[in-house]
Design a protein around this motif. Structure first.
Motif, short mmCIF file in Angstrom:
data_model
loop_
_atom_site.label_atom_id
_atom_site.label_comp_id
_atom_site.label_asym_id
_atom_site.label_seq_id
_atom_site.Cartn_x
_atom_site.Cartn_y
_atom_site.Cartn_z
N ALA A 126 11.83 6.13 70.34
CA ALA A 126 11.34 5.60 69.07
C ALA A 126 12.05 6.29 67.91
N ALA A 127 12.17 7.62 68.01
CA ALA A 127 12.85 8.38 66.97
C ALA A 127 14.31 7.95 66.88
N GLY A 128 14.94 7.75 68.06
CA GLY A 128 16.33 7.33 68.10
C GLY A 128 16.53 5.98 67.44
N ALA A 129 15.59 5.04 67.71
CA ALA A 129 15.71 3.70 67.14
C ALA A 129 15.64 3.76 65.61
N VAL A 130 14.72 4.57 65.10
CA VAL A 130 14.59 4.73 63.65
C VAL A 130 15.90 5.29 63.07
N LEU A 131 16.43 6.29 63.75
CA LEU A 131 17.67 6.92 63.32
C LEU A 131 18.81 5.90 63.30
N ALA A 132 18.87 5.08 64.36
CA ALA A 132 19.93 4.08 64.45
C ALA A 132 19.84 3.09 63.28
N LEU A 133 18.60 2.67 62.96
CA LEU A 133 18.43 1.72 61.86
C LEU A 133 18.83 2.36 60.53
N LEU A 134 18.50 3.65 60.38
CA LEU A 134 18.91 4.36 59.16
C LEU A 134 20.44 4.36 59.02
N VAL A 135 21.10 4.58 60.16
CA VAL A 135 22.57 4.63 60.14
C VAL A 135 23.14 3.29 59.69
N THR A 136 22.46 2.18 60.05
CA THR A 136 22.99 0.86 59.69
C THR A 136 22.80 0.52 58.21
N LEU A 137 21.98 1.28 57.51
CA LEU A 137 21.65 0.94 56.13
C LEU A 137 22.86 1.04 55.20
N PHE A 138 23.74 1.99 55.48
CA PHE A 138 24.88 2.20 54.59
C PHE A 138 26.16 1.68 55.25
N ASP A 139 27.03 1.10 54.44
CA ASP A 139 28.31 0.63 54.95
C ASP A 139 29.02 1.78 55.68
N HIS A 140 29.54 1.48 56.87
CA HIS A 140 30.09 2.59 57.67
C HIS A 140 31.25 3.28 56.97
N ARG A 141 31.89 2.59 56.00
CA ARG A 141 33.01 3.25 55.33
C ARG A 141 32.58 4.52 54.59
N ASN A 142 31.27 4.53 54.24
CA ASN A 142 30.75 5.75 53.60
C ASN A 142 30.83 6.97 54.52
N TYR A 143 30.96 6.71 55.81
CA TYR A 143 30.91 7.82 56.76
C TYR A 143 32.28 8.45 57.00
N GLN A 144 33.35 7.86 56.37
CA GLN A 144 34.69 8.37 56.67
C GLN A 144 34.86 9.84 56.34
N ARG A 145 34.29 10.23 55.20
CA ARG A 145 34.42 11.67 54.85
C ARG A 145 33.33 12.49 55.53
N LEU A 146 32.15 11.89 55.57
CA LEU A 146 31.01 12.56 56.19
C LEU A 146 31.35 12.98 57.63
N ALA A 147 32.20 12.17 58.26
CA ALA A 147 32.59 12.43 59.64
C ALA A 147 33.06 13.87 59.81
N TRP A 148 33.86 14.34 58.84
CA TRP A 148 34.42 15.69 58.97
C TRP A 148 33.37 16.76 58.78
N VAL A 149 32.45 16.49 57.86
CA VAL A 149 31.36 17.45 57.67
C VAL A 149 30.55 17.57 58.96
N PHE A 150 30.23 16.40 59.53
CA PHE A 150 29.44 16.36 60.77
C PHE A 150 30.19 17.09 61.88
N TYR A 151 31.49 16.81 61.96
CA TYR A 151 32.33 17.42 62.99
C TYR A 151 32.30 18.95 62.87
N ALA A 152 32.46 19.43 61.62
CA ALA A 152 32.46 20.89 61.41
C ALA A 152 31.11 21.48 61.79
N LEU A 153 30.06 20.78 61.42
CA LEU A 153 28.70 21.25 61.71
C LEU A 153 28.48 21.37 63.22
N VAL A 154 28.94 20.34 63.94
CA VAL A 154 28.76 20.34 65.39
C VAL A 154 29.55 21.47 66.03
N LEU A 155 30.80 21.69 65.53
CA LEU A 155 31.58 22.81 66.05
C LEU A 155 30.82 24.13 65.87
#
Lengths: 674, 372
Positions: free
Chosen positions: B57-86
């Motif tokens: 249920a939590a995952g589904a909510v998260l997935a829907l949140l992700v769809t709210l913004f155009d994925h192009r917004n994630y191009q830069r965010l990707a690197w922040v996320f990547y660094a965080l995960v590292l």
């Protein structure tokens, strides 16, 4: 195929297309491969593998964990586990023969009818996969029975012998109420226990049917600490439940060792406990000893008590009924679950009330003619001829009733009750092993609510000498006299530490104060002088018990059970349950109390003769053992066998050997006082 | 005003483009997954399926949140996320919780987070972002030098995960990175060179595997040789699957499952529970659902409007496809035993969350396939 896009896209999409065609081919190929493999395993080889699965069961055997030990303060083992064997039956493996096998077991193990009935009902109750779960047919079988089973093993499919540690209470009924007992978890409570367990965040697995759990006393209170974590052993068995030759199960899955439960280290000194048990003549009664400096108990005798070894097996209904119907109520934990009139031991409370409220002064003198009149009623003093003019010291020491009748008549019930409560009576002491009764400290409102006709002034007169409706538990008496001795109202405790199996301390219990006596210095001094006089003055009720080298202070009490008749009867002339209770409360040394002892001998008559000697024995033994322990600690370990220098010739009798050491200790104390 | 109505119109259009078939497949797999877990966890005395349902249920909510913004917004965010995960991956090595000899979890409050699961999504996003930038400016297909950066992006987290040690997840990360790389423009010659390198690398790396990992490879190559030791999992799992036969033993009736022949039956070996209890028919149904999902994902990748979206979809498709393939392949004895979860069937909060994050990205790309 719908995978490839039907929409016409831009330049970018034309770039993606060819790769996706490749990807589609790969995906389809992989799915077809997996499908083919599943077809091969489940359809082509299905029968073969089904056969393997049926011949190839894993039987998961529990490796039951030892329950934690209960140790005294010197790590002497009071309760541990001994190896024992249970016989179990797994319905799946005996199949259609099950009924027959139960019958055979019944004759081989001479099962009781109720055991056969239980096994039969568990057999018929097991459905589907439950049939793989073994259930216990008989607990703690004998060696000979095991040999018989062993010999017939081939004809008994599904029957297993499971090693299972069985609780061993080394000293039987001694301290039985405190220690408590364990027995099997029933089907009706399984769910509740496991729900509680799920919220506890402990590593123990869930209880299974037939597991033992603490039912009373420390066994129940410290169930979580005492219970271990079971291990597992998995073996491969055939369709009949017999272990297969060879190794079938990977090493890391075959064996998970059990982890034993935690040990409880009590504050009791079992040497004192043993001595108290021996020197206590009562059929029913309580002996409590407490370290005055910490509130930790040193001995706890509570009689009668059922033998926990008996209670912890599958006790037969008849035996249980015998215990239930015993008029002496062996199941009652008298120290905290029964209350009694305190009798004259309550006079200390009345004294404090009278002094603090200003009705009496430390130098008040009352004339005792042997009786006390109020209106048309007359109360007799304990000494028929009268004590004459008595002051506080004499009144407490000789236990003059008239002195207190008058105090009660002047104060009324409310003021006495007020001070009783301030001193910790009328409420549980906080001893949290087993349910405690609060006792009764009756004030005017209490009488009005419960007695037809309501409160009368005469009731305060009875209350003043600890009769009437006042009731206290032995534990409350202990705490009260501890407070008189030290000024601190302790929460009595008995568990000092929780340790792991290697003796590492996991939890340590600190002394806990419930409050402090807030008295005028003159009040406390006056009461202490009276308690000292009771043991040390020729007129004192316990004078004949005084020790030459150790000053004790205390108070005897005789609690009337039935209203006093016209004629005084000797104890042996009265039916047992109508005899008075004997109390004695004492602490020592009087000037710097280290130990408090309370003795209650039910239905035995007078306090000074039937309760006090045991208390004095305990006090003596306490100081003797203390000196001995200190000497041992001082001497280097290697020289332990060498006798201390001042020891006279090797003690022929224990009594002679002990004397000099006690003597060596006590004079120093007397000097301190001077 | 015009702006608002325009926005409303595009929003409505976006909703029209919502790939319902993907959502239906996901929901069906989730339902089967929870139902199956309820059976698998019976012998463990802990109803993990309830926890799993909450994670979903939590995952589904998260997935829907992700769809709210155009994925192009994630191009830069990707690197922040990547660094965080590292950072989390390093942290887990330093002070992670050890379970069964591996350091894979970090405690976050009462929850245990498995950063290696998030690493899969981080690699997908980072690579997509990189390829989007790189492919745009590149005139010719990439040679060896052009691969250094994408391989670096892939192998850095993979190496950290391998240190835990968690061979399975590290392999999945490499598989995802490799797949995405193949979807960029590469010279054929270079491709051949890489293949040769990989083979040599495997030869070189093999001596450095943990003994238990080596055993698994050996027992895979010769399953009957050591059926009782390292081949045990493979053997028992095959017996479980095969004994299900055509129609299966019925829910909750799997003897291999119930009698704990299979360790980790509710995580890595969950498929064997399903196959044992529901037989070939049930296995077929589940495979069909996965095929449906993967096919839809490939479709979305092909129809993506922009390069970033395309690579995101390719990455998520690779994640779903490889995990499913490796897991079922392992359970049925086609592949050696490595710890890889079956998406949406295996128990595990971090795994469920990472799959749903990926699905959210996929849906996002699908919903914006015509919008400019």
């Amino acid at each position: 195929m719908s995978i490839l896009p039907t929409t016409t896209g831009g330049a970018v999409q034309r770039e993606f297309r060819p790769r996706l065609a490749w990807a589609t081919i790969v995906v389809v190929a992989v799915f077809l491969t997996l499908l083919a493999r599943l077809f091969q395993l489940q359809i082509i080889r299905g029968d073969e593998l089904k056969g393997k699965a049926d011949e190839n069961y894993v039987k998961e055997l529990r490796v039951p964990a030892d329950r934690g030990q209960i140790l005294d303060r010197n790590h002497q083992v009071l309760v541990d586990s001994r190896p024992s064997f249970n016989v179990t039956l797994t319905p799946f493996y005996c199949g259609k023969q099950c009924g027959e096998i139960v019958a055979r077991l019944a004759s081989l193990l001479s099962l009781a009818p109720e055991e056969v009935e239980r096994a039969t009902s568990q057999l018929t109750g097991a459905r589907k996969l439950e049939r793989f779960r073994p259930f216990t047919v008989k607990v703690d079988v004998k060696r000979e029975e095991l040999d018989v089973l062993e010999a017939n093993a081939m004809d008994l499919p599904g029957v297993d012998v499971q090693p299972m540690p069985h609780r061993s209470y080394r000293y039987g009924a001694m301290g039985g109420h405190l220690i408590g007992y364990t027995n099997e978890v029933g089907p009706d409570e399984l769910r509740r226990l496991n729900d509680e367990l799920a919220h506890g965040g402990r590593p123990q697995g869930p209880y299974l049917l037939g597991d033992y759990t603490g039912r009373s006393g420390l066994e129940k209170r410290f169930e979580r600490e005492l219970r271990g974590v079971d291990g597992k052993r998995r073996i491969a068995v055939d369709a009949k439940g017999r272990e297969k030759e060879g190794e079938f199960i990977a090493d890391e899955n075959r064996f998970v060792p059990a982890r034993p439960g935690r040990n409880l280290v009590l504050s009791l000194d079992w040497r004192l406990q043993t001595l108290a048990e021996k020197s206590f003549p009562a059929v029913a009664g309580v002996v409590l000893a407490m370290d005055a400096k910490t509130g930790f108990l040193l001995a706890l005798v509570d009689r009668p008590a059922p033998d926990p070894n008996k209670m912890s097996g599958r006790i037969s209904a008849a035996e249980l009924a015998k215990i239930h119907d015993d008029p002496l109520q062996p199941e009652l934990f008298r120290a905290i679950q029964q209350h009694y009139h305190p009798g004259s031991t309550f006079k200390a409370v009345t004294s404090i009330a009278a002094l603090e409220e200003g009705f009496y002064r430390p130098d008040t003198v009352v004339n005792c003619p042997g009786h006390f009149n109020m209106g048309s009623a007359r109360w007799r003093c304990d000494k028929e001829a009268g004590h004459g003019a008595v002051d506080f010291t004499h009144a407490l020491g000789a236990s003059c009733d008239v002195f207190y009748y008058q105090a009660g008549a002047q104060m009324g019930a409310d003021l006495i009750a007020k001070w009783g409560r301030k001193l910790g009576l009328g409420a549980p002491t906080g001893f949290d092993v087993g349910g405690e009764v609060p006792g009764v400290i009756p004030d005017v409102a209490w009488h009005d609510a419960r007695i037809p006709g309501g409160y009368q002034k005469g009731m305060a007169v009875n209350l003043a000498i600890g009769q009437g409706d006042v009731n206290v538990t032995p534990m409350q008496q202990l705490v009260l006299y501890g407070a008189l001795a030290t000024g601190i109202i302790w929460k009595p405790q008995v568990v000092r530490r929780v340790e792991d199996v290697d003796g590492k301390v996991l939890q340590e219990f600190a002394p806990q104060e419930r409050g402090r006596l807030d008295l005028k210095p003159s009040t406390r001094e006056t009461v202490l002088k009276g308690l000292l006089a009771a043991v040390n003055q020729p007129y004192g009720t316990a004078y004949y018990l005084r020790l030459p080298d150790l000053q004790m202070a205390g108070k005897t009490g005789t609690a009337q059970v039935v209203k006093m008749g016209a004629r005084r009867l000797r104890a042996d002339q009265v039916a047992y349950f109508e005899r008075d209770h004997a109390w004695f409360a004492v602490f020592a040394p009087a000037e710097d109390p280290q130990i408090v002892v309370v003795v209650l001998n039910e239905h035995s008559g007078f306090g000074s003769t039937n309760a006090a000697p045991t208390a004095v024995e305990l006090v003596k033994a306490y100081f003797r053992l203390k000196a001995k322990d200190e000497a041992e600690r001082a001497a280097p370990a290697g020289e332990a066998p060498v006798a201390p220098p001042r020891a006279s010739p090797p003690p022929a009798t224990p009594g002679r050997g002990e004397r000099p050491r006690l003597g060596a200790l006590a004079p120093r104390r007397v000097e301190d006082r001077g | 005003m015009a702006d608002v109505s325009l926005t409303a119109a595009t929003e409505r259009r976006r909703l029209d483009l919502f790939p319902w078939h993907v959502a239906v497949a996901v929901v069906l797999i989730c339902l089967l997954g929870v139902w199956n877990l309820a059976s698998a966890s019976r012998s463990a005395h802990s109803p993990v399926w309830m926890a799993q349902a909450w994670f979903m249920a939590a995952g589904a909510v998260l997935a829907l949140l992700v769809t709210l913004f155009d994925h192009r917004n994630y191009q830069r965010l990707a690197w922040v996320f990547y660094a965080l995960v590292l950072l989390l991956l390093v942290l887990v090595l330093v002070k992670g919780r050890v379970v069964m000899g591996a350091r894979r979890w970090i405690g976050v409050g009462s929850l245990n987070l498995q950063p290696s699961e998030l690493a899969k999504i981080a690699v997908i996003m980072a690579l997509a972002s990189w390829f989007n930038f790189d492919e745009e400016r590149r005139k010719t297909p990439r040679g060896l030098m052009g691969m250094v950066i994408p391989l670096g992006i892939t192998f850095l987290p993979a190496a950290l995960i391998l240190r835990q040690p968690d061979l399975g997840t590290a392999l999945v990360v490499v598989a995802i990175g490799g797949t995405m790389l193949l979807f960029s423009r590469i010279r054929w010659r270079t491709l051949g060179l890489i293949a040769a390198f990989a083979a040599a690398g495997a030869m070189f790396a093999y001596p450095h595997l943990k003994p238990y990992q080596k055993k698994r490879v050996e027992s895979f190559l010769d399953p009957e040789g050591d059926a009782l030791g390292a081949g045990y999992h493979a053997m028992q799992s095959k017996i479980a699957v095969g004994s299900g036969q055509g129609l299966g033993k019925g829910w909750g009736q799997g003897t291999q499952t119930m009698l704990s022949f299979l360790p980790e039956q509710h995580t890595d070996f969950i498929f064997s529970v399903w196959a044992e209890e529901h037989g070939f028919v049930g296995s077929l149904l589940l495979l069909a659902l996965y095929f449906w999902l993967v096919a839809a994902a490939v479709d979305i990748a092909g129809n993506a409007r922009d390069r970033f979206g395309h690579f995101l979809a390719v990455g998520v498709t690779a994640l779903l496809f490889w995990q499913m393939t490796i897991n079922i392949g392992m359970v049925t004895g086609v592949l050696p035993v490595v710890g890889v979860t079956l998406p949406l069937m295996s128990y595990g909060g971090s795994s469920v969350i990472s799959v749903f994050l990926g699905l959210g990205l996929l849906l996002n790309v699908a919903m914006r396939r015509f919008v400019n």
